[in-house]
Design a protein around this motif. Structure first.
Motif, PDB file in Angstrom:
ATOM      1  N   ASP A   1      -0.779   5.806  -4.474  1.00  0.00           N
ATOM      2  CA  ASP A   1      -1.845   5.284  -3.982  1.00  0.00           C
ATOM      3  C   ASP A   1      -1.242   5.081  -2.365  1.00  0.00           C
TER       4      ASP A   1
ATOM      5  N   THR B   1       2.232   3.326   3.472  1.00  0.00           N
ATOM      6  CA  THR B   1       2.193   2.235   2.461  1.00  0.00           C
ATOM      7  C   THR B   1       1.828   2.668   1.109  1.00  0.00           C
TER       8      THR B   1
ATOM      9  N   THR C   1       2.519   1.990  -3.599  1.00  0.00           N
ATOM     10  CA  THR C   1       3.153   1.375  -4.573  1.00  0.00           C
ATOM     11  C   THR C   1       4.200   1.978  -5.301  1.00  0.00           C
ATOM     12  N   TYR C   2       5.182   1.205  -5.487  1.00  0.00           N
ATOM     13  CA  TYR C   2       6.319   1.758  -6.355  1.00  0.00           C
ATOM     14  C   TYR C   2       6.525   0.729  -7.706  1.00  0.00           C
TER      15      TYR C   2
ATOM     16  N   ILE D   1      12.050  -3.975  -4.558  1.00  0.00           N
ATOM     17  CA  ILE D   1      10.909  -4.656  -5.498  1.00  0.00           C
ATOM     18  C   ILE D   1      11.402  -5.781  -6.473  1.00  0.00           C
TER      19      ILE D   1
ATOM     20  N   LEU E   1       6.126   7.092  -4.290  1.00  0.00           N
ATOM     21  CA  LEU E   1       5.056   6.050  -4.124  1.00  0.00           C
ATOM     22  C   LEU E   1       3.545   6.544  -4.652  1.00  0.00           C
TER      23      LEU E   1
ATOM     24  N   GLY F   1       4.363  -0.373  -9.217  1.00  0.00           N
ATOM     25  CA  GLY F   1       3.157  -1.280  -9.183  1.00  0.00           C
ATOM     26  C   GLY F   1       3.290  -2.346  -8.024  1.00  0.00           C
ATOM     27  N   LYS F   2       4.383  -2.132  -7.437  1.00  0.00           N
ATOM     28  CA  LYS F   2       4.457  -3.185  -6.122  1.00  0.00           C
ATOM     29  C   LYS F   2       4.408  -2.595  -4.881  1.00  0.00           C
ATOM     30  N   ARG F   3       3.798  -3.267  -3.971  1.00  0.00           N
ATOM     31  CA  ARG F   3       3.308  -2.757  -2.577  1.00  0.00           C
ATOM     32  C   ARG F   3       4.672  -2.544  -1.826  1.00  0.00           C
TER      33      ARG F   3
ATOM     34  N   ALA G   1       3.375  -3.453   4.005  1.00  0.00           N
ATOM     35  CA  ALA G   1       3.898  -4.371   3.080  1.00  0.00           C
ATOM     36  C   ALA G   1       4.875  -5.142   3.903  1.00  0.00           C
TER      37      ALA G   1
END
Ligand SMILES: O=P(O)(O)O[C@H]1O[C@H](CO)[C@@H](O)[C@H]1O
Ligand SMILES: O=c1cc[nH]c(=O)[nH]1
Length: 235
Positions: free
Chosen positions: A35, A49, A51-52, A233, A33, A54-56, A13
């Protein structure tokens, strides 16, 4: 793929957290995190990598000291286009009112490293945090009801130091704590016009000897991790 990072294009990211300990990277990926993919195992320097909220975001171990973090930061910026880098590290307090488990945001750094003397002979370059990122981290801490100390730190080349005179002198000039990477992070980020910040948790007190256990160092720095994730984020 770069020399020390095996990620494929686009697997990292543009925002990344940088703990010194690769097992702290694994802990963050598993705990915070969703995914998650593991994109690097080269030299055991784990990188993930996911998402946290919803943000990568990515998290990459850097190893200890300026030469090691310098390799990862250069490759992350130059080979993978990373734009926001937040170190999440441990440090040793050198002020009486800085206690074990306190969180420190490094505004700037002093160092005994030769790194910038080689780049700027005869000048003292002042490595400096990105202000936007610093403000976001500070605001994230305040919003979470956490108190943080913001100030100057020492990025040291020597962990097992024989003579503490200079450390005492720096403490006398308000330096809060010692760690081993931030000078390199801030300098390399400045050179490439990307954003960098160091958020540190006090793992021990250099003068009183108060300390946390290795297990605590690896797993119980959640306040610092949340501050860094929320600042990243908010970018
Ligand atoms: O906990 P990390 O991020 O590794 O940071 C600190 O811990 C290491 C020394 O034990 C050095 O890397 C120092 O900067
Ligand atoms: O005392 C300490 C603690 C953590 N990291 C350091 O570099 N020094």
């Amino acid at each position: 793929m770069s020399i020390h990072i095996a990620a494929k294009e686009n697997e990292i990211a543009d925002k990344i957290l940088l703990p010194g300990d690769p097992l702290r990277a694994k802990y963050i990926a598993e705990t915070f995190l969703e995914d998650v993919i593991c994109y690097n195992e080269v030299r055991g320097m784990l990188g993930f990598t996911g998402t946290y909220k919803g943000k990568r975001i990515s998290v990459q171990g850097t190893g200890m000291g300026i030469p090691s973090i310098g390799i990862y930061v250069n490759e992350l910026i130059n080979s993978y286009g990373v734009k926001t880098l937040i170190r999440i590290g441990t440090c040793g307090a050198i002020q009486e009112d800085v206690k074990v488990r306190d969180v420190i945001i490094a505004m700037t750094t002093c160092t005994d490293s030769n790194m910038n003397r080689l780049t700027f002979p005869g000048f003292d370059f002042s490595p400096c945090a990105n202000f936007d990122l610093l403000k976001k981290a500070y605001d994230a801490a305040v919003n979470a009801g956490l108190s943080v100390k913001v100030g100057n730190i020492l990025t040291a080349d020597i962990f097992y130091r024989e003579n503490m005179d200079m450390v005492k002198k720096l403490a006398g000039h308000g330096v809060l704590a010692i760690e081993m990477e931030t000078t390199a992070l801030y300098t390399i980020a400045s050179k490439h016009n990307v954003k960098a910040l160091s958020v540190l948790t006090v793992s021990d007190h250099v003068f009183t000897g108060e300390e946390t256990s290795a297990e605590e160092r690896q797993t119980t720095f959640n306040d610092m991790i949340r501050i860094a994730l929320d600042a990243a984020i908010a970018e």
